[in-house]
Design an enzyme around this catalytic site. Structure first.
Site, PDB file in Angstrom:
ATOM      1  N   TYR A  41     -68.522  32.413  48.594  1.00  0.00           N
ATOM      2  CA  TYR A  41     -68.108  31.244  49.368  1.00  0.00           C
ATOM      3  C   TYR A  41     -68.998  30.025  49.139  1.00  0.00           C
ATOM      4  O   TYR A  41     -68.611  28.897  49.484  1.00  0.00           O
ATOM      5  CB  TYR A  41     -68.016  31.557  50.866  1.00  0.00           C
ATOM      6  CG  TYR A  41     -69.320  31.887  51.555  1.00  0.00           C
ATOM      7  CD1 TYR A  41     -70.276  30.919  51.830  1.00  0.00           C
ATOM      8  CD2 TYR A  41     -69.581  33.188  51.983  1.00  0.00           C
ATOM      9  CE1 TYR A  41     -71.456  31.232  52.484  1.00  0.00           C
ATOM     10  CE2 TYR A  41     -70.754  33.514  52.628  1.00  0.00           C
ATOM     11  CZ  TYR A  41     -71.687  32.528  52.879  1.00  0.00           C
ATOM     12  OH  TYR A  41     -72.873  32.850  53.526  1.00  0.00           O
ATOM     13  N   GLU A  42     -70.165  30.214  48.565  1.00  0.00           N
ATOM     14  CA  GLU A  42     -71.027  29.078  48.249  1.00  0.00           C
ATOM     15  C   GLU A  42     -70.517  28.299  47.036  1.00  0.00           C
ATOM     16  O   GLU A  42     -71.065  27.244  46.701  1.00  0.00           O
ATOM     17  CB  GLU A  42     -72.453  29.553  47.985  1.00  0.00           C
ATOM     18  CG  GLU A  42     -73.152  30.151  49.200  1.00  0.00           C
ATOM     19  CD  GLU A  42     -74.531  30.675  48.863  1.00  0.00           C
ATOM     20  OE1 GLU A  42     -75.461  29.846  48.744  1.00  0.00           O
ATOM     21  OE2 GLU A  42     -74.673  31.903  48.689  1.00  0.00           O
ATOM     22  N   HIS A  94     -72.490  31.038  63.083  1.00  0.00           N
ATOM     23  CA  HIS A  94     -73.570  31.574  62.245  1.00  0.00           C
ATOM     24  C   HIS A  94     -74.889  31.664  63.014  1.00  0.00           C
ATOM     25  O   HIS A  94     -75.678  32.594  62.808  1.00  0.00           O
ATOM     26  CB  HIS A  94     -73.748  30.701  61.008  1.00  0.00           C
ATOM     27  CG  HIS A  94     -74.653  31.301  59.982  1.00  0.00           C
ATOM     28  ND1 HIS A  94     -74.381  32.483  59.337  1.00  0.00           N
ATOM     29  CD2 HIS A  94     -75.860  30.880  59.492  1.00  0.00           C
ATOM     30  CE1 HIS A  94     -75.358  32.764  58.489  1.00  0.00           C
ATOM     31  NE2 HIS A  94     -76.260  31.815  58.572  1.00  0.00           N
ATOM     32  N   HIS A 126     -73.505  34.059  47.492  1.00  0.00           N
ATOM     33  CA  HIS A 126     -72.186  34.427  47.992  1.00  0.00           C
ATOM     34  C   HIS A 126     -71.089  33.683  47.245  1.00  0.00           C
ATOM     35  O   HIS A 126     -71.268  32.538  46.808  1.00  0.00           O
ATOM     36  CB  HIS A 126     -72.048  34.092  49.487  1.00  0.00           C
ATOM     37  CG  HIS A 126     -73.104  34.676  50.358  1.00  0.00           C
ATOM     38  ND1 HIS A 126     -74.364  34.120  50.466  1.00  0.00           N
ATOM     39  CD2 HIS A 126     -73.095  35.766  51.177  1.00  0.00           C
ATOM     40  CE1 HIS A 126     -75.078  34.848  51.315  1.00  0.00           C
ATOM     41  NE2 HIS A 126     -74.341  35.845  51.751  1.00  0.00           N
ATOM     42  N   SER A 176     -78.460  38.110  56.279  1.00  0.00           N
ATOM     43  CA  SER A 176     -78.770  37.041  57.230  1.00  0.00           C
ATOM     44  C   SER A 176     -79.561  37.553  58.433  1.00  0.00           C
ATOM     45  O   SER A 176     -79.160  38.525  59.084  1.00  0.00           O
ATOM     46  CB  SER A 176     -77.473  36.384  57.733  1.00  0.00           C
ATOM     47  OG  SER A 176     -76.768  35.787  56.678  1.00  0.00           O
ATOM     48  N   MET A 184     -69.182  39.144  54.402  1.00  0.00           N
ATOM     49  CA  MET A 184     -68.900  38.267  53.271  1.00  0.00           C
ATOM     50  C   MET A 184     -69.838  38.504  52.087  1.00  0.00           C
ATOM     51  O   MET A 184     -70.055  37.608  51.278  1.00  0.00           O
ATOM     52  CB  MET A 184     -69.004  36.804  53.730  1.00  0.00           C
ATOM     53  CG  MET A 184     -68.148  36.444  54.918  1.00  0.00           C
ATOM     54  SD  MET A 184     -68.494  34.772  55.512  1.00  0.00           S
ATOM     55  CE  MET A 184     -67.589  34.772  57.069  1.00  0.00           C
ATOM     56  N   SER A 185     -70.399  39.687  51.991  1.00  0.00           N
ATOM     57  CA  SER A 185     -71.374  39.944  50.925  1.00  0.00           C
ATOM     58  C   SER A 185     -71.320  41.410  50.508  1.00  0.00           C
ATOM     59  O   SER A 185     -70.364  42.120  50.783  1.00  0.00           O
ATOM     60  CB  SER A 185     -72.786  39.593  51.412  1.00  0.00           C
ATOM     61  OG  SER A 185     -73.202  40.502  52.423  1.00  0.00           O
ATOM     62  N   ASN A 229     -71.923  40.764  65.840  1.00  0.00           N
ATOM     63  CA  ASN A 229     -70.922  40.129  66.709  1.00  0.00           C
ATOM     64  C   ASN A 229     -69.652  40.957  66.721  1.00  0.00           C
ATOM     65  O   ASN A 229     -69.421  41.794  65.838  1.00  0.00           O
ATOM     66  CB  ASN A 229     -70.616  38.709  66.214  1.00  0.00           C
ATOM     67  CG  ASN A 229     -70.061  38.708  64.797  1.00  0.00           C
ATOM     68  OD1 ASN A 229     -70.815  38.782  63.828  1.00  0.00           O
ATOM     69  ND2 ASN A 229     -68.744  38.628  64.670  1.00  0.00           N
ATOM     70  N   ALA A 237     -75.580  41.331  57.646  1.00  0.00           N
ATOM     71  CA  ALA A 237     -75.108  41.116  59.006  1.00  0.00           C
ATOM     72  C   ALA A 237     -73.589  41.202  58.961  1.00  0.00           C
ATOM     73  O   ALA A 237     -72.955  40.604  58.087  1.00  0.00           O
ATOM     74  CB  ALA A 237     -75.544  39.748  59.513  1.00  0.00           C
ATOM     75  N   HIS A 274     -81.420  32.682  54.870  1.00  0.00           N
ATOM     76  CA  HIS A 274     -81.790  33.290  53.589  1.00  0.00           C
ATOM     77  C   HIS A 274     -82.924  32.456  53.001  1.00  0.00           C
ATOM     78  O   HIS A 274     -82.726  31.291  52.637  1.00  0.00           O
ATOM     79  CB  HIS A 274     -80.590  33.306  52.633  1.00  0.00           C
ATOM     80  CG  HIS A 274     -79.501  34.236  53.027  1.00  0.00           C
ATOM     81  ND1 HIS A 274     -79.240  35.408  52.339  1.00  0.00           N
ATOM     82  CD2 HIS A 274     -78.617  34.197  54.048  1.00  0.00           C
ATOM     83  CE1 HIS A 274     -78.226  36.030  52.926  1.00  0.00           C
ATOM     84  NE2 HIS A 274     -77.829  35.307  53.952  1.00  0.00           N
TER      85      HIS A 274
END
Length: 276
Positions: A86-87, A248, A84, A31, A212-213, A236, A114, A62
């Protein structure tokens, strides 16, 4: 259930026909880090939607395309975006693009992301060389029938982020006066950001950053014997480390702010790695 190997072959052959020469490096961009692809010369761009059986990228930041070209005469293929868990995609769908590159015999992988800091010593804007990861989530891209053409049923994970390449990357950072921290990446499936208690626990378990990736792709690459380097852009601080909410949009902005250093060090690493 594994997808039909025929789907991998069909997608890989389509990619190969579009890009021509098989690249020496594949780079997956996280990201806010997509502009690295613009540094390639003689670019060929292919939207994910054009490639047979590819999922659709749904995440802001993306671009959802594959870019092939050269970096100082070295053939490089870049994925501007990834898929991902989560998608709503299965692990098989998450790693489908990488399996296509494995079928094409691409030997080297650079994964970027990220990530949020779970360590007060890692601050937004830092670049972290991934030395290892922690995955407690039960699902795996290797679950189910094994792809014998790619690797063994039970694969070694003692050096998933190739030590030799990490040594080279640290040297590149020193030459450019760009500090590279080296730490452990913790994989969470998302899409919710972590609670303050989760951030504390993740740090206690030995991680420095969370995201998350990346880990599903690295597992598949390691299974197939690829050389892998991982680079996180810390965007962050994790919940509870400082009194600040995480969103995000802020992650995208922080990634963009660090891109100049990120691109410089990535270019130098590929130059040196290609000479090995």
């Amino acid at each position: 259930m594994k997808p039909d190997m025929g789907k991998i072959v069909e997608a890989a052959n389509y990619i190969g026909a579009r890009i021509g020469e098989v690249p020496k490096f594949s780079v997956i961009l996280g990201s806010g880090l997509g502009t690295f692809a613009e540094k390639l010369k003689d670019r060929v761009e292919v939207d994910f939607s054009e490639i047979p059986h590819f999922p659709k990228s749904t995440v802001v930041g993306h671009k959802g395309r594959l870019v092939s070209g050269t970096l100082n005469d070295t053939p490089v293929l870049v994925l501007q975006g990834r898929f991902h868990y989560y998608e709503g995609y299965s692990m098989e769908q998450v790693v489908f693009p990488l399996r296509c590159l494995l079928y094409l015999k691409v030997p080297n992988l650079i994964v970027t992301n990220a990530a949020g800091s779970v360590d007060p010593d890692y601050r937004p804007g830092d670049l972290m060389l991934i030395k290892d990861h922690i995955k407690l989530h039960g699902d795996s891209p290797l679950r189910g029938a094994n792809y014998e053409a790619f690797g063994p049923r039970f694969n070694d994970m003692s050096d998933p982020y190739t030590r030799e390449i990490r040594d080279l990357a640290r040297q590149c950072g020193k030459e450019l006066d760009i500090p590279l921290k080296e730490g452990v990446y913790f994989y969470m499936t998302g899409p919710s950001y972590e609670t303050a208690s989760e951030i504390k626990a993740i740090n206690i378990l030995g991680a420095n950053a969370v995201g998350m990736s990346t880990v599903p792709e690295v597992i598949v690459a390691s299974h197939a014997g690829m050389k892998v380097m991982g680079l996180s852009c810390i965007t962050n601080m994790g919940t509870g480390i400082i009194d600040q909410k995480v969103g995000h949009e802020e992650v995208i902005q922080a990634g963009a702010a660090a891109e100049e250093s990120f691109i410089k060090v990535l270019q130098r690493i590929i130059d040196r790695w290609s000479a090995l």
